[in-house]
Design a protein around this motif. Structure first.
Motif: not given
Length: 184
Positions: A10-17, A42-44, A87-90
């Motif tokens: 659910g995180s798009l951040r580079a280096g996401s934990h 991210a593309a959806i 939101a990306v996960l939902k």
């Protein structure tokens, strides 16, 4: 027999934990379990029934549905954004829930885990994700949880795959998911 688990982060951040947590799950999965981290959330586009038309579903959404359909189970990795899931996960859950009653996750074992900076490790977000994915048709595996607090400090110099306590927690969740899978 091999069990295939699709991991959604659910995180798009580079280096996401949470991404690192998913990588740790894939690296330390028990023998006979393959975990594939899905790329492309991210593309959806945001779910919209007007564009969810058979034969014309956006490519990224169709790829997500196909990956979920091929998986035996799903593992969601959720950070906590403003007290809830990102939101990306939902959005992924919304796409996977359709067509209603026959979505790609219908009846499949699902677990939600994650890490967040706060003292509870994102438990509110993970609870929301469990609720949403259960309503969407997934079989939420009872007790298959892992919430890791203090992600920014805990993983500042250590990748989750090098943290024995985290690896043990992930293996336990994965084993619970596999045990609840009728295909296993």
């Amino acid at each position: 027999m091999s069990v295939r688990i699709l991991a959604l982060v659910g995180s798009l951040r580079a280096g996401s934990h949470n991404r690192q947590l998913a990588e740790a799950a894939a690296k330390h999965a028990p023998e006979g379990v393959e975990i594939a981290v899905h790329e492309g959330l991210a593309a959806i586009p945001f779910y919209n029934e007007d564009i969810d038309v058979e034969g014309n579903v956006p490519e990224a959404a169709a790829e997500l549905r196909a990956a979920a359909a091929q998986a035996d189970a799903l593992l969601f990795f959720s950070p906590e954004y403003n007290g809830t899931m990102p939101a990306v996960l939902k959005n992924a859950i919304d796409w996977l829930s359709r067509p209603y009653g026959a979505g790609a996750i219908s009846g499949k074992p699902v677990a939600v885990v994650g890490t967040a900076f706060g003292q509870y490790g994102g438990v509110w977000a993970q609870d929301d994700a469990r609720k949403s994915v259960g309503i969407a048709g997934g079989h939420v595996v009872e007790g298959a949880t892992l919430s890791i607090p203090g992600s920014v400090t805990r993983f500042a110099e250590t990748h989750p795959s090098d943290d024995a306590e985290v690896v043990e927690g992930l293996r336990k969740v994965i084993e619970q998911v596999v045990e609840s899978n009728p295909a296993a």
